[in-house]
Write an enzyme that holds these catalytic residues in place. Structure first.
Site, mmCIF file in Angstrom:
data_model
loop_
_atom_site.group_PDB
_atom_site.id
_atom_site.type_symbol
_atom_site.label_atom_id
_atom_site.label_comp_id
_atom_site.label_asym_id
_atom_site.label_seq_id
_atom_site.Cartn_x
_atom_site.Cartn_y
_atom_site.Cartn_z
ATOM 1 N N ASP A 16 44.790 46.099 47.228
ATOM 2 C CA ASP A 16 44.445 46.983 47.763
ATOM 3 C C ASP A 16 43.586 46.259 48.629
ATOM 4 O OD1 ASP A 16 42.863 46.457 45.444
ATOM 5 O OD2 ASP A 16 41.994 47.713 45.424
ATOM 6 N N GLU A 40 42.574 46.923 43.284
ATOM 7 C CA GLU A 40 41.234 45.927 42.276
ATOM 8 C C GLU A 40 39.946 46.241 42.271
ATOM 9 O OE1 GLU A 40 38.297 43.866 40.939
ATOM 10 O OE2 GLU A 40 38.683 44.119 43.764
ATOM 11 N N GLU A 41 39.915 47.427 43.573
ATOM 12 C CA GLU A 41 38.580 48.157 44.354
ATOM 13 C C GLU A 41 38.313 49.268 43.084
ATOM 14 O OE1 GLU A 41 36.683 46.188 46.309
ATOM 15 O OE2 GLU A 41 38.049 44.824 47.276
HETATM 16 ZN ZN LIG Z 1 35.945 43.581 46.792
HETATM 17 ZN ZN LIG Z 2 37.771 41.147 45.642
#
Ligand SMILES: [Zn+2]
Ligand SMILES: [Zn+2]
Length: 393
Positions: free
Chosen positions: A81, A139-140
């Site tokens: 992402d 992931e963010e």
């Molecule tokens: Zn990041």
């Molecule tokens: Zn990262």
């Protein structure tokens, strides 16, 4: 020998995967919306002849079987992402999605895993076991795509004995890698507070509760939890990063909102701190005559690098890169959803140097000018293939 073959292929494919990275960089997608990225990954895996399944909506799980597929199982992970940042780099592969940018290098991580997959598949007659390729979403953003990959079975059937992931590191020069054993990154939880009263005339504060003054006291007093209740030998951070309320000089607002983040390196302290934050905030705000809504959005756990897996990876890195190019990375209060995997199986999260001062490639992740020296891709691909094929578990 295998290491030399990997190095040769990594060099041979470097340009091809720089193009892959540029394609991903031009077309970034936000967390949990990685539909095109996911399709791109699937198309590449299909072209390499690697079987895969789709999970966690946009996640992709590939599988390569080497010799004696049951003898060892290793997982390699990349996140896909991008971030809501407007890119300021004037490069011909600049993001074409307005306000969205691969500013954390997840385009590079995805590229490196694809490159390693291609090499591992070509050399599958020369290494033992099974390699699972985890291309994960989100992931963010909480709750973290890793948690959905685990929920959907990425770490089962077969269960890997170890998982490796990397992050590009703008604080480390091109051609370098860094490792650290044990706890390497913090847990991260988000705090949302709303302070409410009936508000009123600024000249008659005695007829209401002053939400702005209460918010000010609360921000200051919450810092005391870190400085007085946390064991000073274990790092912890509380940052209130947003305060919103009021519009003018003479009205006490009915509502003030605070937002912040809480980081810790100790799970017991983490849970205790949530209670202290709650108790302190509710007690203070109510004692001053206002009402409070408090929500702690529990985020990623700490990232714990398994000491023996990391020791072996470090050793393999010394062999592949030369000892002088491998160092110990610093502990960071940043968070990574890779921590979810390390709660389930032994993991090792390492860092890949991408800085090149001569080329002006010095900007940090999560900034509009973040970039990498693309020569790091060859190193990243080769090293990940080397770990996947050779790490003993
Ligand atoms: Zn990041
Ligand atoms: Zn990262």
């Amino acid at each position: 020998m295998l290491q030399q073959k990997i190095k040769t292929l990594a060099r041979q494919y470097a340009d091809e995967f720089i193009e892959v990275r540029r394609h991903l960089h031009v077309n970034p997608e936000l967390s949990y919306q990685e539909f095109e990225t996911s399709k791109f990954v699937q198309t590449k895996l299909a072209a390499f002849g690697i079987p895969f399944e789709v999970m966690a909506t946009t996640g992709v799980l590939g599988m390569i079987k080497g010799k004696n597929p049951d003898s060892r199982v290793i997982a390699l992970r990349a996140d896909m992402d991008a971030l809501p940042i407007q890119e300021e780099n004037e490069v011909d592969y600049k993001s074409k999605n307005n306000g969205v940018m691969h500013a954390c290098g997840h385009d590079v991580h995805t590229t490196i895993l694809l490159g390693a997959a291609k090499i591992l598949n070509e050399l599958k007659g020369e290494w033992e076991g099974t390699i699972k390729l985890l291309f994960q979403p989100g992931e963010e953003r909480n709750p973290g795509g890793a948690s959905f990959m685990i929920r959907d079975g990425a770490l089962e059937n077969p269960r890997p004995q170890g998982i490796f992931g990397l992050h590009v590191h703008p604080g480390l020069d091109l051609g370098k890698l860094s490792f650290r054993k044990g706890r390497v990154m913090a847990s991260a939880d988000e705090i949302f507070i709303t302070i409410r009263s009936k508000g009123g005339h600024a000249a008659a504060p005695h007829l209401t509760a002053d939400t702005v003054l209460i918010a000010s006291h609360l921000i200051v007093s919450l810092q005391q939890i870190i400085s007085r209740n946390n064991n000073p030998t274990s790092p912890s951070v509380l940052s209130i990063c947003s305060i919103q309320g009021g519009h003018t000089t003479n009205v006490i607002p009915t509502e003030v909102k605070l937002m912040g983040t809480f980081r810790a390196m100790d799970e017991t302290w983490r849970l205790k701190a949530h209670e202290l934050i709650r108790k302190q905030a509710v007690g203070l705000v109510e004692s001053m005559g206002a009402e409070i809504d408090l929500h702690i959005d529990v985020g990623y756990p700490t990232v714990d690098n398994d000491p023996s897996l990391t020791e072996r990876a470090w050793q393999l890195a010394n062999e592949y890169m030369g000892k002088e190019n491998v160092s110990e990375t610093e502990m960071r209060m940043g968070a990574e959803d890779f921590g979810y995997y390390t709660q389930v199986i032994p993991g090792c999260f390492y860092r890949l140097g991408v800085r090149n001062k001569e080329k002006g490639i010095i900007h940090n992740v999560h900034t509009p000018k973040f970039n990498i020296d693309e020569n790091a891709i060859e190193t990243g691909i080769g090293m990940m293939a080397w770990l996947g094929s050779s790490a003993v578990v």
